[in-house]
Design a protein around this motif. Sequence first.
Motif, PDB file in Angstrom:
ATOM      1  N   GLY A 140       0.817  -1.202   0.000  1.00 62.60           N
ATOM      2  CA  GLY A 140       0.000   0.000   0.000  1.00 62.60           C
ATOM      3  C   GLY A 140       0.850   1.250   0.000  1.00 62.60           C
ATOM      4  O   GLY A 140       2.078   1.213  -0.125  1.00 62.60           O
ATOM      5  N   THR A 141       0.166   2.390   0.142  1.00 66.55           N
ATOM      6  CA  THR A 141       0.809   3.699   0.065  1.00 66.55           C
ATOM      7  C   THR A 141       0.680   4.437   1.383  1.00 66.55           C
ATOM      8  O   THR A 141      -0.406   4.494   1.967  1.00 66.55           O
ATOM      9  N   VAL A 142       1.791   4.996   1.832  1.00 61.01           N
ATOM     10  CA  VAL A 142       1.801   5.874   3.004  1.00 61.01           C
ATOM     11  C   VAL A 142       2.008   7.293   2.503  1.00 61.01           C
ATOM     12  O   VAL A 142       2.984   7.570   1.793  1.00 61.01           O
ATOM     13  N   VAL A 143       1.105   8.190   2.847  1.00 64.32           N
ATOM     14  CA  VAL A 143       1.216   9.588   2.443  1.00 64.32           C
ATOM     15  C   VAL A 143       1.656  10.422   3.637  1.00 64.32           C
ATOM     16  O   VAL A 143       1.056  10.334   4.716  1.00 64.32           O
ATOM     17  N   VAL A 144       2.717  11.195   3.450  1.00 67.31           N
ATOM     18  CA  VAL A 144       3.166  12.156   4.459  1.00 67.31           C
ATOM     19  C   VAL A 144       2.856  13.539   3.908  1.00 67.31           C
ATOM     20  O   VAL A 144       3.391  13.936   2.863  1.00 67.31           O
ATOM     21  N   GLU A 160      12.645   3.853   4.829  1.00 66.16           N
ATOM     22  CA  GLU A 160      13.768   2.974   5.143  1.00 66.16           C
ATOM     23  C   GLU A 160      13.317   1.764   5.957  1.00 66.16           C
ATOM     24  O   GLU A 160      13.769   0.633   5.718  1.00 66.16           O
ATOM     25  N   ALA A 161      12.405   1.977   6.903  1.00 62.12           N
ATOM     26  CA  ALA A 161      11.961   0.894   7.782  1.00 62.12           C
ATOM     27  C   ALA A 161      10.952  -0.031   7.108  1.00 62.12           C
ATOM     28  O   ALA A 161      10.829  -1.201   7.490  1.00 62.12           O
ATOM     29  N   HIS A 162      10.222   0.470   6.105  1.00 60.22           N
ATOM     30  CA  HIS A 162       9.173  -0.319   5.445  1.00 60.22           C
ATOM     31  C   HIS A 162       9.346  -0.261   3.927  1.00 60.22           C
ATOM     32  O   HIS A 162       8.522   0.357   3.219  1.00 60.22           O
ATOM     33  N   PRO A 163      10.378  -0.879   3.398  1.00 60.31           N
ATOM     34  CA  PRO A 163      10.639  -0.792   1.948  1.00 60.31           C
ATOM     35  C   PRO A 163       9.531  -1.394   1.090  1.00 60.31           C
ATOM     36  O   PRO A 163       9.463  -1.112  -0.109  1.00 60.31           O
ATOM     37  N   ARG A 164       8.648  -2.219   1.675  1.00 52.70           N
ATOM     38  CA  ARG A 164       7.557  -2.831   0.911  1.00 52.70           C
ATOM     39  C   ARG A 164       6.454  -1.824   0.606  1.00 52.70           C
ATOM     40  O   ARG A 164       5.586  -2.089  -0.252  1.00 52.70           O
ATOM     41  N   LEU A 165       6.460  -0.694   1.310  1.00 52.27           N
ATOM     42  CA  LEU A 165       5.399   0.295   1.156  1.00 52.27           C
ATOM     43  C   LEU A 165       5.836   1.433   0.239  1.00 52.27           C
ATOM     44  O   LEU A 165       6.996   1.831   0.229  1.00 52.27           O
ATOM     45  N   ARG A 166       4.892   1.943  -0.524  1.00 52.03           N
ATOM     46  CA  ARG A 166       5.130   3.140  -1.325  1.00 52.03           C
ATOM     47  C   ARG A 166       4.939   4.357  -0.433  1.00 52.03           C
ATOM     48  O   ARG A 166       3.927   4.470   0.273  1.00 52.03           O
ATOM     49  N   VAL A 167       5.903   5.270  -0.429  1.00 51.37           N
ATOM     50  CA  VAL A 167       5.827   6.474   0.399  1.00 51.37           C
ATOM     51  C   VAL A 167       5.741   7.691  -0.514  1.00 51.37           C
ATOM     52  O   VAL A 167       6.575   7.878  -1.406  1.00 51.37           O
ATOM     53  N   VAL A 168       4.725   8.512  -0.284  1.00 49.64           N
ATOM     54  CA  VAL A 168       4.517   9.734  -1.069  1.00 49.64           C
ATOM     55  C   VAL A 168       4.595  10.926  -0.122  1.00 49.64           C
ATOM     56  O   VAL A 168       3.906  10.962   0.905  1.00 49.64           O
ATOM     57  N   LEU A 169       5.435  11.905  -0.451  1.00 47.23           N
ATOM     58  CA  LEU A 169       5.551  13.134   0.336  1.00 47.23           C
ATOM     59  C   LEU A 169       4.856  14.262  -0.431  1.00 47.23           C
ATOM     60  O   LEU A 169       5.252  14.586  -1.554  1.00 47.23           O
ATOM     61  N   LEU A 170       3.818  14.829   0.187  1.00 45.86           N
ATOM     62  CA  LEU A 170       3.097  15.951  -0.411  1.00 45.86           C
ATOM     63  C   LEU A 170       3.558  17.245   0.252  1.00 45.86           C
ATOM     64  O   LEU A 170       3.515  17.372   1.475  1.00 45.86           O
ATOM     65  N   SER A 171       3.996  18.193  -0.554  1.00 48.52           N
ATOM     66  CA  SER A 171       4.518  19.447  -0.023  1.00 48.52           C
ATOM     67  C   SER A 171       3.976  20.605  -0.834  1.00 48.52           C
ATOM     68  O   SER A 171       4.009  20.583  -2.067  1.00 48.52           O
ATOM     69  N   ARG A 172       3.484  21.613  -0.130  1.00 49.83           N
ATOM     70  CA  ARG A 172       2.967  22.793  -0.841  1.00 49.83           C
ATOM     71  C   ARG A 172       4.090  23.509  -1.584  1.00 49.83           C
ATOM     72  O   ARG A 172       3.892  24.041  -2.665  1.00 49.83           O
ATOM     73  N   GLY A 173       5.285  23.519  -0.984  1.00 42.57           N
ATOM     74  CA  GLY A 173       6.452  24.113  -1.628  1.00 42.57           C
ATOM     75  C   GLY A 173       7.527  23.065  -1.836  1.00 42.57           C
ATOM     76  O   GLY A 173       7.246  21.861  -1.893  1.00 42.57           O
ATOM     77  N   GLU A 197       8.277   9.128  -3.448  1.00 43.31           N
ATOM     78  CA  GLU A 197       7.688   9.944  -4.505  1.00 43.31           C
ATOM     79  C   GLU A 197       7.374  11.323  -3.926  1.00 43.31           C
ATOM     80  O   GLU A 197       6.561  11.444  -3.008  1.00 43.31           O
ATOM     81  N   VAL A 198       8.012  12.355  -4.451  1.00 42.51           N
ATOM     82  CA  VAL A 198       7.834  13.712  -3.941  1.00 42.51           C
ATOM     83  C   VAL A 198       6.896  14.480  -4.858  1.00 42.51           C
ATOM     84  O   VAL A 198       7.119  14.562  -6.069  1.00 42.51           O
ATOM     85  N   ARG A 199       5.844  15.034  -4.278  1.00 43.75           N
ATOM     86  CA  ARG A 199       4.893  15.855  -5.028  1.00 43.75           C
ATOM     87  C   ARG A 199       4.972  17.280  -4.482  1.00 43.75           C
ATOM     88  O   ARG A 199       4.262  17.658  -3.545  1.00 43.75           O
ATOM     89  N   ALA A 200       5.882  18.097  -5.049  1.00 43.66           N
ATOM     90  CA  ALA A 200       5.991  19.495  -4.656  1.00 43.66           C
ATOM     91  C   ALA A 200       4.886  20.297  -5.327  1.00 43.66           C
ATOM     92  O   ALA A 200       4.434  19.962  -6.426  1.00 43.66           O
ATOM     93  N   GLY A 201       4.420  21.351  -4.664  1.00 41.26           N
ATOM     94  CA  GLY A 201       3.336  22.153  -5.205  1.00 41.26           C
ATOM     95  C   GLY A 201       1.975  21.528  -5.027  1.00 41.26           C
ATOM     96  O   GLY A 201       1.012  21.939  -5.679  1.00 41.26           O
ATOM     97  N   ALA A 202       1.889  20.552  -4.139  1.00 36.09           N
ATOM     98  CA  ALA A 202       0.614  19.860  -3.900  1.00 36.09           C
ATOM     99  C   ALA A 202      -0.124  20.515  -2.742  1.00 36.09           C
ATOM    100  O   ALA A 202       0.392  20.588  -1.632  1.00 36.09           O
ATOM    101  N   GLU A 203      -1.320  20.977  -2.992  1.00 33.89           N
ATOM    102  CA  GLU A 203      -2.139  21.599  -1.954  1.00 33.89           C
ATOM    103  C   GLU A 203      -3.243  20.638  -1.539  1.00 33.89           C
ATOM    104  O   GLU A 203      -4.112  20.292  -2.334  1.00 33.89           O
TER     105      GLU A 203
END
Length: 380
Positions: A140-144, A160-173, A197-203
Amino acid sequence: MTHIMVLGAGYTGLLTAIRVARRTRRHGAKVTLVNASPRFTERLRLHQTAAGQRLADHAIADVIAGTGITFLHDRVAGLDPGRHEVTLLSGGVVRYDTLVYALGTVTDRSTPGVREHAHVYDDHHDAVRLAASLDRLTEGTVVVAGGGLTGVESATEIAEAHPRLRVVLLSRGTPAAMMGPRARAYVRRAMDRLGIEVRAGAEVTKMLPDAVELAGGELVPSSATLWTAGTTGLALAEESGLAVDGRGRVVVDATLRSVSHPDVYAVGDGAAVGQPYGVIHGTCQSGIPTALHAADAIADRLRGRPARPFRFGYFHQPLSLGRGDGVIQFTRGDDSPRRAYLTGRWAVAYKEAVSGSPLLTAALLKRGLVHPRALRVSNG
């Protein structure tokens, strides 16, 4: 007997209580420390707890042992600064002569769905609940949500601790935007290495049970979401009549006294502390100096001496990138980045020393082996 009451036993409340108890012992002052939990929460390490690491447990009673401080394991239910009274959840009412407000801030949950569907870092139990949720996921996906230092540390630690999971970082800037360009580039390479996966500019506009909604209607699927995008002061401060700023933080004067109630001092994240370059932002780096300064100001006034104005300048922005990597951005006093920065193992060692410093400071203060000025950074 003068009764000094400290509300909150985080980094700032704990150190204020220890310092003021030592400074006022010969004057017969009584110091009472109130906290909702019997354990000291290392907020600098909550991202480690969220990633499933077991950390040392520190009982507040053990940390303050030998100081003469009275510890009340209770939650503050009400505050009446006009009557000098604190109402506790257990039903007791305690009078004080001088109060130190060190209750910090909580996660800003004004975005729809955050309260119902997102994990936060308001206390140790929150991080433990997130760790349990991540352990239950086989995929699954973990969104920060939030690209500040807390968001970046959490995303890298979880990836790093859960390589089986997809990690998405949402950042306004841009993530870690406060750092210099070379340090930010290093952070980005570390996140790429960990597959984040970094999503910059995500509101973010709304949290859903299984997704995060962005402006424009896009849905980012999420099996677990961590919200790190902003904090606010407790409603208690404003409800009690203390003057607060637009984020609910207690507004203080140059000596850290409430501008509306001079018998109340405010320290740490929950205080709006002005400096020539603006209001300081809540970090352990700035919070500890406010704690020590407030303690000394209280002691000086009890002795009939004028309290000195508080002055603070930043020195660094420490950031861990998992357990084996990190970056330390050195800064000017106003927190703008200098050219110098550390990376890799040197940064890891540096960050670990910073994370452990509050408890070391507490131990040294108990024994009178450190002067507060040695822990302050010049703003010059």
